[in-house]
Structures are given as C-alpha cells and as structure tokens.
Design a protein around this motif. Structure first.
Motif, short mmCIF file in Angstrom:
data_model
loop_
_atom_site.label_atom_id
_atom_site.label_comp_id
_atom_site.label_asym_id
_atom_site.label_seq_id
_atom_site.Cartn_x
_atom_site.Cartn_y
_atom_site.Cartn_z
N ASN A 130 18.74 5.71 -14.98
CA ASN A 130 20.15 5.54 -14.62
C ASN A 130 20.82 6.89 -14.37
OD1 ASN A 130 20.01 2.74 -14.88
ND2 ASN A 130 20.57 2.78 -17.05
N ALA A 131 20.49 7.87 -15.23
CA ALA A 131 21.06 9.21 -15.06
C ALA A 131 20.53 9.86 -13.78
CB ALA A 131 20.72 10.07 -16.28
N PHE A 132 19.30 9.56 -13.42
CA PHE A 132 18.71 10.09 -12.18
C PHE A 132 19.49 9.58 -10.97
CE2 PHE A 132 15.73 8.70 -8.77
CZ PHE A 132 15.53 9.94 -8.18
N TYR A 133 19.73 8.27 -10.90
CA TYR A 133 20.48 7.72 -9.77
C TYR A 133 21.90 8.29 -9.74
CZ TYR A 133 16.72 4.34 -9.11
OH TYR A 133 15.50 3.75 -8.87
N PHE A 134 22.49 8.45 -10.91
CA PHE A 134 23.84 9.03 -10.98
C PHE A 134 23.82 10.48 -10.50
CE2 PHE A 134 27.20 11.25 -13.41
CZ PHE A 134 28.30 10.55 -12.95
N GLY A 135 22.78 11.21 -10.91
CA GLY A 135 22.70 12.62 -10.55
C GLY A 135 22.45 12.88 -9.09
N THR A 136 21.83 11.92 -8.39
CA THR A 136 21.52 12.12 -6.97
C THR A 136 22.71 11.83 -6.05
OG1 THR A 136 20.64 9.87 -6.82
CG2 THR A 136 19.07 11.64 -7.26
N ARG A 146 22.32 37.03 -15.93
CA ARG A 146 22.54 35.71 -15.33
C ARG A 146 22.81 34.63 -16.38
NH1 ARG A 146 21.59 35.69 -9.89
NH2 ARG A 146 20.48 37.52 -9.14
N ARG A 147 23.16 35.03 -17.58
CA ARG A 147 23.37 33.99 -18.59
C ARG A 147 24.66 33.21 -18.35
NH1 ARG A 147 23.83 37.86 -23.97
NH2 ARG A 147 25.35 39.35 -23.16
N LEU A 148 25.65 33.81 -17.70
CA LEU A 148 26.88 33.06 -17.38
C LEU A 148 26.61 31.95 -16.37
CD1 LEU A 148 29.61 35.84 -17.40
CD2 LEU A 148 29.50 33.83 -18.89
N PRO A 149 26.00 32.24 -15.21
CA PRO A 149 25.70 31.12 -14.30
C PRO A 149 24.72 30.13 -14.91
CG PRO A 149 24.76 33.18 -13.47
CD PRO A 149 25.68 33.54 -14.57
N TYR A 150 23.79 30.63 -15.75
CA TYR A 150 22.81 29.70 -16.32
C TYR A 150 23.42 28.75 -17.34
CZ TYR A 150 18.01 29.53 -14.82
OH TYR A 150 16.88 29.22 -14.13
N VAL A 151 24.37 29.22 -18.11
CA VAL A 151 24.96 28.30 -19.09
C VAL A 151 25.68 27.17 -18.37
CG1 VAL A 151 27.25 29.37 -19.43
CG2 VAL A 151 26.10 28.28 -21.35
N MET A 152 26.20 27.44 -17.16
CA MET A 152 26.84 26.39 -16.36
C MET A 152 25.80 25.41 -15.82
SD MET A 152 29.62 28.50 -14.13
CE MET A 152 30.09 30.13 -14.69
N ARG A 153 24.68 25.95 -15.34
CA ARG A 153 23.63 25.08 -14.79
C ARG A 153 23.09 24.14 -15.87
NH1 ARG A 153 19.90 27.72 -10.14
NH2 ARG A 153 21.52 28.82 -8.98
N VAL A 154 22.81 24.69 -17.04
CA VAL A 154 22.25 23.86 -18.10
C VAL A 154 23.28 22.86 -18.59
CG1 VAL A 154 21.23 23.88 -20.41
CG2 VAL A 154 20.61 25.66 -18.76
N ALA A 155 24.55 23.28 -18.71
CA ALA A 155 25.60 22.36 -19.15
C ALA A 155 25.78 21.22 -18.16
CB ALA A 155 26.92 23.12 -19.31
N ALA A 156 25.72 21.53 -16.87
CA ALA A 156 25.84 20.47 -15.85
C ALA A 156 24.67 19.51 -15.93
CB ALA A 156 25.92 21.10 -14.46
N THR A 157 23.47 20.02 -16.22
CA THR A 157 22.30 19.16 -16.37
C THR A 157 22.46 18.24 -17.57
OG1 THR A 157 20.93 20.93 -15.42
CG2 THR A 157 19.79 19.15 -16.54
N TYR A 158 22.96 18.78 -18.68
CA TYR A 158 23.24 17.94 -19.84
C TYR A 158 24.23 16.83 -19.49
CZ TYR A 158 20.92 20.05 -23.92
OH TYR A 158 20.01 20.45 -24.85
N ALA A 159 25.31 17.20 -18.79
CA ALA A 159 26.33 16.20 -18.45
C ALA A 159 25.74 15.08 -17.61
CB ALA A 159 27.48 16.88 -17.72
N LEU A 160 24.99 15.44 -16.55
CA LEU A 160 24.44 14.43 -15.66
C LEU A 160 23.39 13.57 -16.37
CD1 LEU A 160 24.06 16.47 -12.35
CD2 LEU A 160 25.75 14.69 -12.86
N MET A 161 22.62 14.17 -17.25
CA MET A 161 21.63 13.38 -18.00
C MET A 161 22.30 12.34 -18.89
SD MET A 161 18.75 16.25 -19.05
CE MET A 161 17.91 15.12 -20.16
#
Length: 430
Positions: A255-261, A300-315
C-alpha cells in the motif's frame, strides 16, 4: 569460543523503530543474525528505489527521494548478505516486475550503468541540434527507470570511481540528473532512478579514506553503516505465525509502495519544520570539529536527513513529514556518521612511507598522547606533530584519526604577523 559483539561499536537508536520500521524490526530481529542497522538501511534503500521519481521532497531544497548506503562489516560476522535476505522476505512480494527486472549486482562502469536504464540511442549520423531517435527494441522514455544496484564487491567499485566515467555518473544519478555518456555508442537516460547499496569490509573501506580518494565527492553520496551480527542464532525458533507476520508487513508496504509512486511532493509539517530549523540544522551545519576525512561524510547530512525522513513518511502512507519521521531519520544519519568515525579511528588505512619504520597504530596514538600531555594547554601544531613527534611517518588523515580517538581539541593562537596558528591540545579533566 562464543562470538562476542564488539563493545565500542556504534549504537543504533531505538528512534529508528518508527512506524512500519518498528514493526519490521520487532518481527524479524529476534530471529536473524542480521544487524538491525543493515536491515534498516537495506529496507530504506529498496523502498526508495521502488517508488521511482514521482515524488520529490519540497523543503529548503527540492530533491529526489533516494537513499544510498554502504554496509561495512567483516566477512562472515557482518552478515551483510543476511540483511539482504531478510529484507527480501517482505519486500519481494510488493512488486514482482521490479524484483525481477530492476535489480542488478553489476556496477562496472558509467556506460554500463547508463545502459541499464537507457531510453534512447544517439544515431550514428546525428547532427547538432537533431532530436534523439529511438533504438528499436528499447523501452521508451516513459518506461520504468528504477535500478537497485546491490554491489557485494564494493571495494572494486570504489577504485573504479576514480578517474573513469563511473564516478561522475554515480554523482549525477544521486542528484537525479539525466545520464549521458558521449562515446561512439552513446546512451541517454531520462529521469533515471538508480539506488546503490554497497557491501564492503571495514578494512577495505578504511583504505579508501585517503584525501585523494575522497576528494571526488562520490562517497559522500552514501551513508556508511557499520554492521555486525548482534547475536548467534544457530537454529532460530520462529513463532508459528511468523510467515503471516511477514505477509502483513508486505501488505502494508505494498500500500505504501502504491502511495509512494503517485506524482506529487513530500512536504514538512510545521512541527517537523521547527525541529529541523532549531535542532537539526544548527547541529549538522557545523562541521568545524570534523577532520577533513569526516567532512566528506558530514557535508551531505542535511539533504540526507530529508531524504530518509521522506522515505519514512511515505512508508507510513503520509506525504507530510512529521517530527517523528525526522527524529528517526536523524538517528539513521547519526549512526552513519558514527560508523564512519568508528572506522576512521580503528582501521589503519595508510602504509608508512617507503623506508620508514613501521610502528603499530596504537603505539603512535600513545606516543601522541604523551606528547600532548607534556605540551599541556599550549598544545602542539600539526607541523610539530608530523615532523617532531612522528618523523613524517604519518600523513594528515592518520593524525586526524588519532586526535579524534584522543578527543583532542583545537584552537587558533594569534601571531604578531600573519595568520593565526592552529594548535591541538588535550582538555584538562575536571
């Protein structure tokens, strides 16, 4: 002799167990020898690859949602492959097309990587300004462009990324740029979504922590994660409903995959924004205490914390990042930085110059400690340490690793003329 986990290894915060990730770890960790850090990293990388390019993070900068990791563990006890197998047990059932067609262990060249997600081929007689034309039999630009690269021999990749086409292509892929290698048989890839997950031993990784290897900026696209089996499980006794629990995780992630796409953006909630501005940004933006080597990982820890946080949200089926998403992401990034520091401080990475007496790393750390203790608050300059303490047998990177291990401090001393001189010293214990 029974296996004993390394005592001074980095520690993963329980804050990573946020949302579905908590359910995953609670379900599988007691019954596998895979390191939870390896499971978290592999899950984040796989999901971020599967969702493709439809979503973007909208924050201080706009960027793709794509998480790259390097699992660093000794052969055997690192259980890097075990982490892959565990993640496959609940991720492989999400999208069969992706699992069968969008994964590869190959990462040999920039041309090969671009070819794997190609959409068009330049014609042999193309003139300046002419349009791309489709190569017969190739997918068009609307085709799936995800590619999850799991490189179990990542030390070789790290060597190839210097001086060839692989390094620039990897950097462009992480940035979400179109890919093109302008050779005789040139291929172009529009909106590719490539995720790289590397496996390497700490010693192999440590040998690459030299300034000329790090300077290209390729490695700082990765989050290094130290992995080691947390316990021995010769014969795991899983509960009767274990497979049902895995299926439930797969269903939630599907379900999270379909939402994330779906097309759209992932934004920051107000509380998350305030946490980023008041806590994360001030801490992550200040790299003055980091060695030159560590700055390759902290920049690059500032952009990475955003990428990982967005992944958590979408999951977790949300397109607005919460404070809890950010706290979980910060725990992942913090662990990554501590992993790099651990390797830097514990792995001898550079051989002594030719003809120099080989002195064990720990002996030179003790030698430096005694010299700093004798100098007291006045401290020592790096020139003095390099030439007078070590006789020029240690390069700057190694000295940085020793100073980090000794928890030395640095300050600038004004001079009558010219620039202030930097000295390092050991703080006086209370």
């Amino acid at each position: 002799m029974a296996f004993e986990p390394t005592k001074d290894r980095p520690v993963l915060s329980d804050k990573v167990k946020h949302g579905i990730m908590g359910k995953i770890l609670d379900t599988v960790s007691p019954y596998t020898e895979a390191d939870p850090a390896g499971i978290v990293a592999t899950t984040l990388a796989t999901y971020s690859c599967m969702i493709g390019t439809g979503r973007k993070i909208k924050g201080p900068i706009t960027q793709p949602i794509n998480c790259w990791f390097i699992l660093m563990g000794e052969t055997g006890i690192g259980r890097k492959g075990t982490a892959d197998n565990v993640v496959a047990s609940y991720m492989s059932g999400i999208d069969s097309y992706f699992w069968e067609n969008c994964r590869t262990p190959s990462l040999s060249s920039g041309e090969g990587l671009t070819y794997s997600v190609r959409d068009v081929k330049l014609s042999d007689n193309m003139g300046v300004g002419e349009n791309y034309e489709m190569e017969e039999g190739l997918p068009n630009v609307e085709s799936v462009k995800q590619m999850l690269v799991t490189s179990t021999e990542f030390a070789g990749v790290m060597s190839k990324s210097q001086g060839g086409t692989l390094g620039p292509v990897l950097r462009d892929a992480w940035d979400g740029k179109n890919l093109a290698i302008h050779t005789k048989d040139a291929y172009h890839s529009t909106e590719p979504h490539i995720t790289v997950l590397g496996h390497v031993t700490p010693t192999e990784f440590g040998t690459k922590l030299k300034s000329h290897d790090m300077a290209g900026g390729t490695y700082n696209r990765f989050l290094p994660m130290f992995v080691e089996m947390p316990h021995e499980l010769p014969w795991p006794e899983r509960p009767d409903d274990y497979e049902e629990q895995l299926k439930d995780i797969t269903d939630n992630l599907r379900n999270a995959f379909y939402f994330g796409t779906e097309e759209g953006t992932v934004t920051f909630g107000e509380e998350a924004k305030q946490f980023y501005v008041s806590v994360i940004y001030p801490e992550y933006n200040d790299t003055r205490e980091d060695s030159e080597t560590m700055k390759q990982f902290t920049t690059r820890r500032l952009p990475y914390v955003m990428r990982v946080a967005a992944t958590y949200a979408l999951m977790n089926n949300r397109d607005v990042i919460s404070r809890e998403d950010l706290e979980a992401a910060k725990s992942v990034v913090d662990y990554s930085i501590e992993s790099a520091r651990y390797i830097e401080g514990n792995i001898v990475t550079v051989k002594a110059p030719k003809g120099a007496t080989k002195v064990p790393f720990e002996e030179d750390i003790q030698l430096l400690k005694e010299a700093l203790e004798q100098a007291g608050e006045e401290g020592l300059s790096r020139h003095h340490i390099s030439y007078n303490v070590f006789g020029n047998r240690r390069i700057r990177h190694e000295v940085d690793a020793m100073l980090l291990k000794l928890e030395a401090k640095k300050r600038r001393v004004p001079l009558p003329t010219g620039r202030p001189r930097e000295v390092v010293y050991l703080p006086v214990a209370d």
